[in-house]
Write a protein that holds these residues in place. Structure first.
Motif, PDB file in Angstrom:
ATOM      1  N   GLY A  86      14.251 -13.807  -3.732  1.00 20.03           N
ATOM      2  CA  GLY A  86      14.245 -12.478  -4.335  1.00 20.03           C
ATOM      3  C   GLY A  86      13.044 -12.327  -5.254  1.00 20.03           C
ATOM      4  O   GLY A  86      12.480 -13.338  -5.699  1.00 20.03           O
ATOM      5  N   TRP A  87      12.649 -11.082  -5.522  1.00 20.69           N
ATOM      6  CA  TRP A  87      11.417 -10.826  -6.262  1.00 20.69           C
ATOM      7  C   TRP A  87      11.540  -9.550  -7.076  1.00 20.69           C
ATOM      8  O   TRP A  87      12.259  -8.615  -6.715  1.00 20.69           O
ATOM      9  N   LEU A  88      10.835  -9.511  -8.191  1.00 21.02           N
ATOM     10  CA  LEU A  88      10.753  -8.300  -9.023  1.00 21.02           C
ATOM     11  C   LEU A  88       9.340  -8.216  -9.594  1.00 21.02           C
ATOM     12  O   LEU A  88       8.811  -9.223 -10.080  1.00 21.02           O
ATOM     13  N   TYR A  93       2.430  -3.117 -12.291  1.00 24.13           N
ATOM     14  CA  TYR A  93       1.754  -4.017 -11.343  1.00 24.13           C
ATOM     15  C   TYR A  93       2.168  -3.764  -9.893  1.00 24.13           C
ATOM     16  O   TYR A  93       1.720  -4.469  -8.990  1.00 24.13           O
ATOM     17  N   GLN A  94       3.026  -2.781  -9.681  1.00 24.47           N
ATOM     18  CA  GLN A  94       3.504  -2.535  -8.320  1.00 24.47           C
ATOM     19  C   GLN A  94       2.430  -1.884  -7.449  1.00 24.47           C
ATOM     20  O   GLN A  94       1.498  -1.257  -7.958  1.00 24.47           O
ATOM     21  N   GLY A  95       2.575  -2.053  -6.149  1.00 24.89           N
ATOM     22  CA  GLY A  95       1.675  -1.408  -5.190  1.00 24.89           C
ATOM     23  C   GLY A  95       0.345  -2.117  -5.020  1.00 24.89           C
ATOM     24  O   GLY A  95      -0.591  -1.559  -4.455  1.00 24.89           O
ATOM     25  N   LYS A  96       0.232  -3.341  -5.514  1.00 21.71           N
ATOM     26  CA  LYS A  96      -1.028  -4.085  -5.402  1.00 21.71           C
ATOM     27  C   LYS A  96      -0.894  -5.278  -4.454  1.00 21.71           C
ATOM     28  O   LYS A  96      -1.780  -6.120  -4.375  1.00 21.71           O
ATOM     29  N   GLY A  97       0.261  -5.390  -3.798  1.00 28.22           N
ATOM     30  CA  GLY A  97       0.463  -6.520  -2.890  1.00 28.22           C
ATOM     31  C   GLY A  97       0.897  -7.793  -3.597  1.00 28.22           C
ATOM     32  O   GLY A  97       0.918  -8.868  -2.991  1.00 28.22           O
ATOM     33  N   ILE A  98       1.277  -7.677  -4.885  1.00 32.22           N
ATOM     34  CA  ILE A  98       1.606  -8.885  -5.658  1.00 32.22           C
ATOM     35  C   ILE A  98       2.922  -9.506  -5.163  1.00 32.22           C
ATOM     36  O   ILE A  98       3.003 -10.731  -4.985  1.00 32.22           O
ATOM     37  N   ALA A  99       3.930  -8.685  -4.916  1.00 34.76           N
ATOM     38  CA  ALA A  99       5.223  -9.240  -4.467  1.00 34.76           C
ATOM     39  C   ALA A  99       5.050  -9.950  -3.121  1.00 34.76           C
ATOM     40  O   ALA A  99       5.572 -11.043  -2.909  1.00 34.76           O
ATOM     41  N   ARG A 100       4.306  -9.315  -2.255  1.00 32.58           N
ATOM     42  CA  ARG A 100       4.110  -9.898  -0.925  1.00 32.58           C
ATOM     43  C   ARG A 100       3.410 -11.259  -1.028  1.00 32.58           C
ATOM     44  O   ARG A 100       3.837 -12.236  -0.424  1.00 32.58           O
ATOM     45  N   ALA A 128      12.790   0.336   0.298  1.00 31.98           N
ATOM     46  CA  ALA A 128      11.698   0.359   1.292  1.00 31.98           C
ATOM     47  C   ALA A 128      10.643  -0.728   1.072  1.00 31.98           C
ATOM     48  O   ALA A 128      10.292  -1.446   2.022  1.00 31.98           O
ATOM     49  N   PRO A 129      10.108  -0.888  -0.153  1.00 32.00           N
ATOM     50  CA  PRO A 129       9.073  -1.923  -0.301  1.00 32.00           C
ATOM     51  C   PRO A 129       9.584  -3.329  -0.009  1.00 32.00           C
ATOM     52  O   PRO A 129       8.885  -4.116   0.636  1.00 32.00           O
ATOM     53  N   SER A 130      10.802  -3.650  -0.440  1.00 29.47           N
ATOM     54  CA  SER A 130      11.320  -4.996  -0.183  1.00 29.47           C
ATOM     55  C   SER A 130      11.552  -5.230   1.302  1.00 29.47           C
ATOM     56  O   SER A 130      11.287  -6.317   1.822  1.00 29.47           O
ATOM     57  N   ASN A 131      12.046  -4.203   1.997  1.00 31.04           N
ATOM     58  CA  ASN A 131      12.232  -4.362   3.441  1.00 31.04           C
ATOM     59  C   ASN A 131      10.884  -4.504   4.147  1.00 31.04           C
ATOM     60  O   ASN A 131      10.752  -5.282   5.096  1.00 31.04           O
ATOM     61  N   ALA A 132       9.860  -3.806   3.626  1.00 30.61           N
ATOM     62  CA  ALA A 132       8.507  -3.919   4.207  1.00 30.61           C
ATOM     63  C   ALA A 132       7.975  -5.343   4.014  1.00 30.61           C
ATOM     64  O   ALA A 132       7.359  -5.917   4.919  1.00 30.61           O
ATOM     65  N   ILE A 133       8.239  -5.913   2.829  1.00 29.42           N
ATOM     66  CA  ILE A 133       7.770  -7.277   2.549  1.00 29.42           C
ATOM     67  C   ILE A 133       8.407  -8.255   3.544  1.00 29.42           C
ATOM     68  O   ILE A 133       7.724  -9.095   4.133  1.00 29.42           O
ATOM     69  N   ARG A 135       9.599  -7.702   6.521  1.00 29.82           N
ATOM     70  CA  ARG A 135       9.060  -7.481   7.876  1.00 29.82           C
ATOM     71  C   ARG A 135       7.682  -8.099   7.994  1.00 29.82           C
ATOM     72  O   ARG A 135       7.385  -8.824   8.938  1.00 29.82           O
ATOM     73  N   LYS A 136       6.839  -7.856   6.994  1.00 29.35           N
ATOM     74  CA  LYS A 136       5.442  -8.319   7.072  1.00 29.35           C
ATOM     75  C   LYS A 136       5.313  -9.826   6.923  1.00 29.35           C
ATOM     76  O   LYS A 136       4.341 -10.409   7.395  1.00 29.35           O
ATOM     77  N   LEU A 137       6.294 -10.463   6.273  1.00 28.20           N
ATOM     78  CA  LEU A 137       6.204 -11.921   6.105  1.00 28.20           C
ATOM     79  C   LEU A 137       6.905 -12.679   7.229  1.00 28.20           C
ATOM     80  O   LEU A 137       7.064 -13.893   7.154  1.00 28.20           O
TER      81      LEU A 137
HETATM   82  C1  LIG Z   1      10.220  -4.440  -4.477  1.00 30.64           C
HETATM   83  C2  LIG Z   1       9.041  -4.750  -5.386  1.00 30.64           C
HETATM   84  C3  LIG Z   1       9.162  -6.183  -5.874  1.00 30.64           C
HETATM   85  C4  LIG Z   1       7.740  -4.577  -4.605  1.00 30.64           C
HETATM   86  O1  LIG Z   1       6.674  -5.061  -5.426  1.00 30.64           O
HETATM   87  P1  LIG Z   1       5.138  -4.718  -5.119  1.00 30.64           P
HETATM   88  O2  LIG Z   1       4.306  -5.794  -5.747  1.00 30.64           O
HETATM   89  O3  LIG Z   1       4.859  -3.324  -5.502  1.00 30.64           O
HETATM   90  O4  LIG Z   1       5.093  -4.875  -3.533  1.00 30.64           O
HETATM   91  P2  LIG Z   1       3.760  -4.996  -2.677  1.00 30.64           P
HETATM   92  O5  LIG Z   1       2.628  -4.321  -3.383  1.00 30.64           O
HETATM   93  O6  LIG Z   1       3.617  -6.426  -2.288  1.00 30.64           O
HETATM   94  O7  LIG Z   1       4.111  -4.067  -1.452  1.00 30.64           O
HETATM   95  C5  LIG Z   1       4.994  -4.442  -0.467  1.00 30.64           C
HETATM   96  C6  LIG Z   1       4.830  -3.569   0.770  1.00 30.64           C
HETATM   97  O8  LIG Z   1       5.749  -2.481   0.674  1.00 30.64           O
HETATM   98  C7  LIG Z   1       5.108  -1.308   1.109  1.00 30.64           C
HETATM   99  N1  LIG Z   1       5.744  -0.187   0.463  1.00 30.64           N
HETATM  100  C8  LIG Z   1       5.712   0.128  -0.837  1.00 30.64           C
HETATM  101  N2  LIG Z   1       6.464   1.225  -1.055  1.00 30.64           N
HETATM  102  C9  LIG Z   1       6.954   1.590   0.151  1.00 30.64           C
HETATM  103  C10 LIG Z   1       7.781   2.669   0.588  1.00 30.64           C
HETATM  104  N3  LIG Z   1       8.292   3.556  -0.260  1.00 30.64           N
HETATM  105  N4  LIG Z   1       8.075   2.728   1.918  1.00 30.64           N
HETATM  106  C11 LIG Z   1       7.595   1.806   2.782  1.00 30.64           C
HETATM  107  N5  LIG Z   1       6.812   0.790   2.422  1.00 30.64           N
HETATM  108  C12 LIG Z   1       6.503   0.692   1.112  1.00 30.64           C
HETATM  109  C13 LIG Z   1       3.678  -1.476   0.676  1.00 30.64           C
HETATM  110  O9  LIG Z   1       2.824  -0.664   1.459  1.00 30.64           O
HETATM  111  C14 LIG Z   1       3.445  -2.955   0.931  1.00 30.64           C
HETATM  112  O10 LIG Z   1       3.025  -3.175   2.250  1.00 30.64           O
HETATM  113  P3  LIG Z   1       1.483  -3.649   2.514  1.00 30.64           P
HETATM  114  O11 LIG Z   1       1.403  -5.042   1.959  1.00 30.64           O
HETATM  115  O12 LIG Z   1       1.333  -3.576   3.980  1.00 30.64           O
HETATM  116  O13 LIG Z   1       0.644  -2.657   1.761  1.00 30.64           O
HETATM  117  C15 LIG Z   1       9.023  -3.808  -6.618  1.00 30.64           C
HETATM  118  O14 LIG Z   1       9.050  -2.495  -6.163  1.00 30.64           O
HETATM  119  C16 LIG Z   1      10.192  -4.045  -7.560  1.00 30.64           C
HETATM  120  O15 LIG Z   1      10.155  -4.942  -8.397  1.00 30.64           O
HETATM  121  N6  LIG Z   1      11.251  -3.235  -7.468  1.00 30.64           N
HETATM  122  C17 LIG Z   1      12.384  -3.374  -8.362  1.00 30.64           C
HETATM  123  C18 LIG Z   1      13.144  -4.683  -8.203  1.00 30.64           C
HETATM  124  C19 LIG Z   1      13.644  -4.904  -6.786  1.00 30.64           C
HETATM  125  O16 LIG Z   1      14.191  -4.013  -6.171  1.00 30.64           O
HETATM  126  N7  LIG Z   1      13.468  -6.140  -6.293  1.00 30.64           N
HETATM  127  C20 LIG Z   1      13.820  -6.499  -4.939  1.00 30.64           C
HETATM  128  C21 LIG Z   1      15.176  -6.992  -4.778  1.00 30.64           C
HETATM  129  S1  LIG Z   1      15.441  -7.460  -3.068  1.00 30.64           S
END
Ligand SMILES: CC(C)(COP(=O)(O)OP(=O)(O)OC[C@H]1O[C@@H](n2cnc3c(N)ncnc32)[C@H](O)[C@@H]1OP(=O)(O)O)[C@@H](O)C(=O)NCCC(=O)NCCS
Length: 169
Positions: A86-88, A93-100, A128-133, A135-137
């Protein structure tokens, strides 16, 4: 390229955890914000994890800023011992590819341990972003399931069960 570093969770990371787990927006898909007491308890747990579990502070940027957390820990899922991850990431800092990138590093670390074949992630179906991560990993979507978060809280969410094979290259 995104440069991140994972540091083992340390005493000084309580303020970071307060920002991650005490904020309503950050915890929308994690059962809502925790109280200061719950966060302190979580912090203490992170400092004394068993050898099967790992929690890291994600450090990013020229100033080595604490951007978030990532971890993997052992759970019993469908009668099998597996890792859950899991990740937060803090909003700034979001949207920079850091979680991925951080999750990629955590996966590499789990692979080196040769402890479990599978790593699962259970993001809410709406995250959405977590599901994208996932899929991409290279995780495979197994099914939608009811998942309790935090464990033992009685709070069940509709989540995707994503699974990564740590042995298969
Ligand atoms: C989920 C979270 C960790 C993502 O962190 P992040 O550093 O912004 O993620 P990344 O920048 O690595 O982006 C991940 C991917 O999601 C995609 N993405 C972002 N928002 C999206 C959206 N609304 N719909 C679809 N894809 C989306 C990005 O394009 C990126 O893909 P890419 O690498 O091809 O560009 C962050 O939003 C967060 O901390 N959320 C709150 C806590 C949480 O929900 N944690 C997860 C529990 S499972």
């Amino acid at each position: 390229m995104v440069n991140v570093q994972l540091l083992p969770w340390s005493e000084e990371d309580l303020p970071l955890l307060e920002k991650l787990m005490g904020d309503p927006e950050m915890t929308t898909y994690l059962g809502g914000p925790e109280t200061p007491e719950q966060i302190l308890k979580r912090h203490q747990r992170y400092l004394h994890l068993p050898e099967t579990d790992h929690m890291f502070k994600i450090v990013w940027g020229p100033e080595s800023e604490g951007a978030g957390s990532v971890g993997y820990w052992q759970i019993n899922w469908r009668d099998q011992l597996v890792y859950e991850t899991g990740w937060l990431i803090l909003p700034a800092y979001q949207g920079k590819g850091i979680a991925r990138k951080a999750t990629e590093v955590a996966i590499a670390s789990a692979r080196q341990e040769h402890r479990h074949q599978f790593m699962h992630a259970f993001p809410s179906v709406e995250n959405a972003p977590s599901n994208a991560i996932c899929r991409k990993l290279g995780f495979s979507l197994i099914e939608v399931c009811q998942f309790e978060y935090p464990h033992g809280s009685g709070n069940f969410m509709q989540c995707n069960d994503w699974r990564l094979d740590l042995i298969e290259k």
